[in-house]
Design a protein around this motif. Structure first.
Motif, short mmCIF file in Angstrom:
data_model
loop_
_atom_site.label_atom_id
_atom_site.label_comp_id
_atom_site.label_asym_id
_atom_site.label_seq_id
_atom_site.Cartn_x
_atom_site.Cartn_y
_atom_site.Cartn_z
N ARG A 7 0.83 -1.21 0.00
CA ARG A 7 0.00 0.00 0.00
C ARG A 7 0.86 1.26 0.00
O ARG A 7 0.56 2.22 -0.70
CB ARG A 7 -0.96 0.01 1.19
CG ARG A 7 -1.93 1.20 1.16
CD ARG A 7 -3.08 1.02 2.13
NE ARG A 7 -2.67 1.11 3.53
CZ ARG A 7 -3.52 0.95 4.56
NH1 ARG A 7 -4.79 0.67 4.32
NH2 ARG A 7 -3.09 1.03 5.79
N SER A 8 1.93 1.25 0.77
CA SER A 8 2.80 2.43 0.81
C SER A 8 4.00 2.28 -0.10
O SER A 8 4.63 3.27 -0.48
CB SER A 8 3.29 2.67 2.25
OG SER A 8 4.12 1.60 2.67
N GLN A 14 6.69 0.99 0.87
CA GLN A 14 7.85 1.25 1.72
C GLN A 14 7.91 0.24 2.86
O GLN A 14 6.92 -0.44 3.17
CB GLN A 14 7.76 2.66 2.31
CG GLN A 14 7.73 3.77 1.28
CD GLN A 14 7.52 5.13 1.92
OE1 GLN A 14 7.29 5.24 3.13
NE2 GLN A 14 7.60 6.19 1.12
N GLU A 61 7.77 -0.63 6.61
CA GLU A 61 7.06 -0.02 7.74
C GLU A 61 7.36 -0.80 9.02
O GLU A 61 7.42 -2.03 9.01
CB GLU A 61 5.55 -0.03 7.49
CG GLU A 61 5.13 0.78 6.27
CD GLU A 61 3.62 0.82 6.09
OE1 GLU A 61 2.91 0.32 7.00
OE2 GLU A 61 3.16 1.34 5.07
N LYS A 89 4.65 2.82 12.63
CA LYS A 89 4.05 3.31 11.38
C LYS A 89 2.72 2.61 11.13
O LYS A 89 1.73 3.24 10.71
CB LYS A 89 5.00 3.07 10.21
CG LYS A 89 4.40 3.38 8.83
CD LYS A 89 4.06 4.85 8.69
CE LYS A 89 3.67 5.22 7.26
NZ LYS A 89 2.33 4.70 6.87
N ASP A 116 -1.01 4.27 10.91
CA ASP A 116 -1.92 4.06 9.79
C ASP A 116 -3.35 3.90 10.29
O ASP A 116 -4.30 4.44 9.71
CB ASP A 116 -1.52 2.80 9.01
CG ASP A 116 -0.82 3.14 7.70
OD1 ASP A 116 -0.63 4.33 7.42
OD2 ASP A 116 -0.46 2.20 6.97
N LYS A 160 -1.25 8.68 -2.76
CA LYS A 160 0.08 8.07 -2.68
C LYS A 160 0.02 6.58 -2.35
O LYS A 160 1.06 5.92 -2.28
CB LYS A 160 0.91 8.81 -1.62
CG LYS A 160 1.23 10.25 -2.01
CD LYS A 160 2.11 10.92 -0.96
CE LYS A 160 2.43 12.36 -1.36
NZ LYS A 160 3.29 13.04 -0.34
N ASP A 161 -1.18 6.07 -2.15
CA ASP A 161 -1.33 4.63 -1.88
C ASP A 161 -1.09 3.82 -3.16
O ASP A 161 -1.37 4.29 -4.26
CB ASP A 161 -2.73 4.32 -1.36
CG ASP A 161 -2.94 4.76 0.07
OD1 ASP A 161 -2.00 5.32 0.67
OD2 ASP A 161 -4.05 4.55 0.60
#
Length: 356
Positions: A149-150, A152, A154, A158, A162, A313-314
């Motif tokens: 989803r990101s 990145q 996590e 984090k 969310d 940004k997702d």
């Protein structure tokens, strides 16, 4: 003597005749009702019922059949052992924050006012310990990790934030705060016996089999009225505690509910959550809704108004969007409506075909 009993004999004869007449009349009425209800087509003796009908017995059996065998299901560590931990106070405070988030961090929170009034355990049942209740059993063993989803890596703080920004429709918590440290400690304690990289049986949310049709909000409204609104109210706004520090039963839509960036806004997540946990009293061993009811009530609830979140940004790699992610763009040709409500089988089949 004969003359004395003659009136009684006549009366008895009259009563028997009247009883026979009533019985025959009742049978006639029942026959007419059956004839009307079957459209004039009475079944023959030994004739099987139409395959288009489903017996009540079959429906009940399907609903009450457990979805997953209990054997090997994750069980949280015994709470009475927590005092053996060096950070026991953090763990206990963390559990309290999960169970009573709004009291500390809600609109009238006594620590901060950064969330919508719901509690973490509204989505993570029993303070994150319920099997197939979106529990925390695998948090410590699987984080940090890269999330699609990101896009990145996590860590646990984090992931917690969310939830604050999506399910609690609020603001991120300071990662160095006493509250964040406590919640992380609690989640790590829950998963302390799970080997790194592994997820135990019963983690997450049950995956309800896809329907052959789209989930139907209209049918779901009926399910909601019958099964949900006694707690969550007809208007979906839940039931507030008398002291206004949070909800006895959380709102399912509206300004104080989760926003459209939350995981439960995905149809499969909500359907799976209610299948094994709702209405009150349901478990994975004894669900109270059919698969169709679970999908349909999810469609109804997630069709209602709720807060919006900027999700631009997702899913930076759109090919990794879940089948039921309801917002484009997509890497396939299916519409947003089908990605939200289904039917989902064609989308899944297209993805499998494209990957070959």
């Amino acid at each position: 003597m004969k003359d004395i009993f003659q009136p009684f004999v006549k009366l008895l004869t009259l009563m028997v005749g009247l009883l026979v007449s009533i019985t025959l009349l009742t049978a006639l009425v029942i026959g007419i009702v059956i004839l009307i209800s079957t459209g004039g087509n009475l079944p023959l003796i030994g004739e099987k019922p139409s395959t288009g009908t489903v017996s009540t017995t079959t429906v009940v059996a399907d609903v009450y059949r457990g979805v997953v065998p209990k054997e090997g299901m994750w069980v949280a560590p015994a709470w009475n052992t927590v005092n053996n931990e060096p950070n026991a106070e953090d763990i206990k405070y963390g559990r309290d924050l999960i169970a009573n988030t709004s009291e500390y961090l809600g609109p009238n929170g006594k620590v901060k006012k950064i969330s919508n009034g719901m509690n973490c355990q509204n989505c993570h049942l029993n303070a994150g310990t319920a099997p197939l209740g979106n529990n925390y059993s695998a948090v410590a063993s699987t984080y940090p990790k890269v999330r699609a989803r990101s896009g990145q890596s996590e860590d646990i703080p984090k992931r917690i934030n969310d939830c604050f920004e999506r399910s609690l429709n609020g603001k991120a918590l300071d990662v160095n705060s006493k509250e964040m440290i406590a919640m992380v400690a609690y989640m790590e304690w829950l998963g302390k016996d799970i080997p790194k990289g592994e997820s135990p049986k019963g983690v997450g949310i049950y995956e309800v089999p896809f329907l052959e049709r789209a989930a139907d909000p209209i049918k779901g409204k009926t399910v909601y009225a019958q099964q949900c609104q006694s707690c969550h109210m007809e208007d979906g706004q839940g039931m507030m505690k008398p002291d206004k520090t949070g909800y006895i039963y959380p709102p399912l839509w509206g300004d104080n509910s989760y926003n459209d960036g939350a995981g439960l806004f995905r149809m499969s997540r909500f359907a799976g959550y209610v299948k094994t946990n709702m209405p009150l009293g349901a478990t994975f061993e004894r669900p109270l809704l059919t698969d169709e009811q679970s999908w349909d009530v999810a469609a109804y609830i997630n069709s209602m108004p709720r807060p919006k979140k900027d999700i631009t940004k997702d899913w930076p790699d759109i090919s990794k969007k879940p089948i039921d992610h309801p917002f484009g763009p997509f890497s396939d040709e299916f519409t947003e409506e089908q990605h939200k409500f289904g039917p989902f089988k064609p989308i899944k089949e297209a993805r499998v075909s494209a990957s070959k």
